[in-house]
Structure formats: C-alpha cells, structure tokens
Design an enzyme around this catalytic site. Structure first.
Site, PDB file in Angstrom:
ATOM      1  N   ASP A  91       0.827  -1.213   0.000  1.00  0.00           N
ATOM      2  CA  ASP A  91       0.000   0.000   0.000  1.00  0.00           C
ATOM      3  C   ASP A  91       0.863   1.265   0.000  1.00  0.00           C
ATOM      4  O   ASP A  91       1.959   1.271   0.549  1.00  0.00           O
ATOM      5  CB  ASP A  91      -0.907  -0.022   1.239  1.00  0.00           C
ATOM      6  CG  ASP A  91      -2.082   0.916   1.079  1.00  0.00           C
ATOM      7  OD1 ASP A  91      -2.311   1.417  -0.049  1.00  0.00           O
ATOM      8  OD2 ASP A  91      -2.774   1.171   2.074  1.00  0.00           O
ATOM      9  N   ASN A 125     -10.501  -3.018  -6.658  1.00  0.00           N
ATOM     10  CA  ASN A 125      -9.672  -2.036  -7.392  1.00  0.00           C
ATOM     11  C   ASN A 125     -10.242  -1.666  -8.775  1.00  0.00           C
ATOM     12  O   ASN A 125      -9.812  -0.681  -9.379  1.00  0.00           O
ATOM     13  CB  ASN A 125      -8.232  -2.539  -7.563  1.00  0.00           C
ATOM     14  CG  ASN A 125      -7.415  -2.470  -6.294  1.00  0.00           C
ATOM     15  OD1 ASN A 125      -6.448  -3.212  -6.112  1.00  0.00           O
ATOM     16  ND2 ASN A 125      -7.778  -1.581  -5.373  1.00  0.00           N
TER      17      ASN A 125
HETATM   18  C1  FPP Z   1      -1.715   0.032  -3.641  1.00  0.00           C
HETATM   19  O1  FPP Z   1      -1.254   1.366  -3.552  1.00  0.00           O
HETATM   20  C2  FPP Z   1      -1.072  -0.653  -4.780  1.00  0.00           C
HETATM   21  C3  FPP Z   1      -1.732  -1.269  -5.813  1.00  0.00           C
HETATM   22  C4  FPP Z   1      -3.186  -1.367  -5.888  1.00  0.00           C
HETATM   23  C5  FPP Z   1      -1.000  -1.878  -6.947  1.00  0.00           C
HETATM   24  C6  FPP Z   1       0.195  -2.665  -6.567  1.00  0.00           C
HETATM   25  C7  FPP Z   1       0.805  -3.245  -7.766  1.00  0.00           C
HETATM   26  C8  FPP Z   1       2.129  -3.314  -8.005  1.00  0.00           C
HETATM   27  C9  FPP Z   1       3.153  -2.804  -7.076  1.00  0.00           C
HETATM   28  C10 FPP Z   1       2.603  -3.936  -9.271  1.00  0.00           C
HETATM   29  C11 FPP Z   1       2.877  -5.414  -9.058  1.00  0.00           C
HETATM   30  C12 FPP Z   1       3.222  -6.038 -10.354  1.00  0.00           C
HETATM   31  C13 FPP Z   1       3.266  -7.376 -10.599  1.00  0.00           C
HETATM   32  C14 FPP Z   1       3.497  -7.905 -11.951  1.00  0.00           C
HETATM   33  C15 FPP Z   1       3.052  -8.352  -9.558  1.00  0.00           C
HETATM   34  P1  FPP Z   1      -2.334   2.523  -3.666  1.00  0.00           P
HETATM   35  O2  FPP Z   1      -2.471   2.904  -5.100  1.00  0.00           O
HETATM   36  O3  FPP Z   1      -3.615   2.079  -3.019  1.00  0.00           O
HETATM   37  O4  FPP Z   1      -1.671   3.666  -2.849  1.00  0.00           O
HETATM   38  P2  FPP Z   1      -2.445   4.826  -2.051  1.00  0.00           P
HETATM   39  O5  FPP Z   1      -3.180   4.147  -0.943  1.00  0.00           O
HETATM   40  O6  FPP Z   1      -1.329   5.689  -1.583  1.00  0.00           O
HETATM   41  O7  FPP Z   1      -3.337   5.506  -3.045  1.00  0.00           O
END
Ligand code: FPP
Length: 250
Positions: free
Chosen positions: A29, A77
């Site tokens: 996160d 998501n």
């Molecule tokens: C949450 O941060 C993150 C995600 C929903 C995406 C995570 C995906 C990756 C790191 C890529 C992984 C790739 C592979 C191929 C496995 P957020 O966007 O919710 O952050 P925020 O809470 O600060 O908005």
C-alpha cells in the site's frame, strides 16, 4: 558472453534461519501517496512499486523464505479511475514478459490467485505462459493475487463444495477445514506466517481472509515504494520476537 553472476545476500546475523517465516504475504500500500508526495502521477508510484516487489522477492529467496504472496489487484480495485486500471493491467503484462527470463534463472515458481477469467485476454496469456514455464522450478513460490478478493474466494469454494455434495461425491459431514482449504485458490501454497502491510493502514482489506487466521501482522508507516532491505529486515526481526501460540498456552 559469460552470464551475469547472481550475487546472493546473506541472512543478517541477528535473524535466525530456523525461525524465519515460511510464507510471507504483502499488502503493497501507498504507491499513490508516494507519487503524490513528489508531485508525480499515481502510476509512477505503481512503477516504483514493482521495483520494491522485485527486491523483496530477492531478499526472500536469498534469505530462505519459501513463499511470497503479493496483493497486486483486488476485486475492489476495478472501482479506480479507468486510466489507472488500464495502466495496472498493462504494467502486470509488461512486467511478466520482461521478468520471465530472470525468474527462470533464479528458479522462481510463479502462480496467480484470484478470478483470472475477468482479466484482459492478453494478460491472461502472459500469466499462462509464466505459470507454465516456471512450474518445474524449485526455488521460491511467488504468488500474485490479481483480481483477488477473500470473500469472493470463500464463496467460490462454497459453490464448488456444494456442487460436489449435490452430485453425491461428498457428504455434508465430510466438510471440514482440510477439505475447505483444498477448495481455496491457495490449496497448494499454504497459509502465510507473516503479513506485512505498508503505509500504516491497520486493515487486511479482503486479503486472504481464511488463510491469515494465525498470521503475525506487521504494519509499517513506510510507503511501499520506500520499503527497502532495512524495513524488510526489521519486519522479520519483529516476527522472530513474537510468541506464536496458535490459541494455545505454553
Ligand atoms: C496500492 O497502492 C497498490 C496497488 C493497488 C498496486 C500494486 C501493484 C504493483 C506494485 C505492481 C505489481 C506487479 C506485478 C506484476 C506483480 P495505492 O495505489 O492504493 O496507494 P495509495 O493508498 O497511496 O493511493
């Protein structure tokens, strides 16, 4: 041309090999906030998030953690802006394509959990290719939860079991924890011992609801793109100080 040597990291001296978690799960996160803090578009945070994930996979593999499961995309998501969802789908596809050779070299076995049928066809094709090619690898088991929701997983397990009962293959009294576990996406992966969540949120957000029953939970305020070796080391150190009783008394 000689192949690039793989430099393995040794387990930090203050961690005990015998008490490492067998399986670590991560809720990655804070990518969006990391980008926002720098005046960048959210997608830049996801890009950096991939680098962090690669590094964490490397530490796990080098230090002797046998399985890593990462929450990449939840069933909730889909509610994000369309451009972000599209970006993430394309990112997963590209990362899989680019990293497959290295996963083979490093003996990583990749698998996916979630409702994969709803993913774009081109991503499903990359997933199939990566899973098939790495299936015989003997190193770390790396699982990516994509279009994953814990409640949805439990419901699909219930449906599959109900069909077996309806068809007379099993009786209601045959349903126990072992049988139920065999109908989850994670049947061959097992339960995490340690769940790490970054960005300080104290929730499990519909992740591995059944499987996390006895996991130790470690939350850090650090945002996922900044989660580095020192942070991972700290999470493992913290885990090794815990007294895991599984509801019993010593
Ligand atoms: C949450 O941060 C993150 C995600 C929903 C995406 C995570 C995906 C990756 C790191 C890529 C992984 C790739 C592979 C191929 C496995 P957020 O966007 O919710 O952050 P925020 O809470 O600060 O908005």
């Amino acid at each position: 041309m000689t192949a690039k040597p793989i430099i393995r990291q040794v387990l930090p001296a203050d961690l005990s090999q015998d008490r490492l978690p067998r399986h670590v799960a991560v809720i990655m996160d804070g990518n969006g906030r990391w980008a926002k803090n720098r005046g960048l578009p959210r997608i830049m945070g996801h890009r950096r998030g991939v680098d962090t994930l690669k590094r964490v996979l490397r530490y796990c593999s080098d230090w002797g953690v046998r399985a890593l499961t990462a929450y990449a995309f939840s069933t909730e998501n889909w509610g994000r802006p369309l451009e972000e969802v599209d970006f993430l789908m394309t990112l997963f596809e590209r990362v899989l394509r680019q990293e497959l050779a290295e996963m083979m070299e490093e003996d990583v076995r990749i698998s996916f959990v979630g409702n994969l049928a709803a993913l774009p066809q081109s991503l499903r094709a990359e997933i199939d290719r990566a899973v098939t090619q790495t299936t015989g690898n003997q190193g770390i088991q790396f699982t990516v939860a994509t279009n994953y929701g814990g409640r949805q997983e439990i419901i699909q397990a219930c449906r599959a079991i109900a069909i077996k009962v309806q068809q007379g293959h099993i009786q209601p009294e045959d349903i126990d924890e072992t049988l139920f576990t065999h109908h989850l996406y994670t049947a061959e992966i097992g339960d995490p011992d340690l769940l790490i969540r970054t960005s300080g949120e104290m929730r499990i957000s519909n992740f591995l609801l059944w499987q996390l029953a006895y996991a130790e939970i470690y939350v850090t305020k650090t945002l996922w793109p900044d989660f580095d070796q020192t942070e991972f080391h700290q999470a493992l150190y913290d885990y090794q100080q815990r007294d895991r009783r599984f509801g019993k008394v010593r």
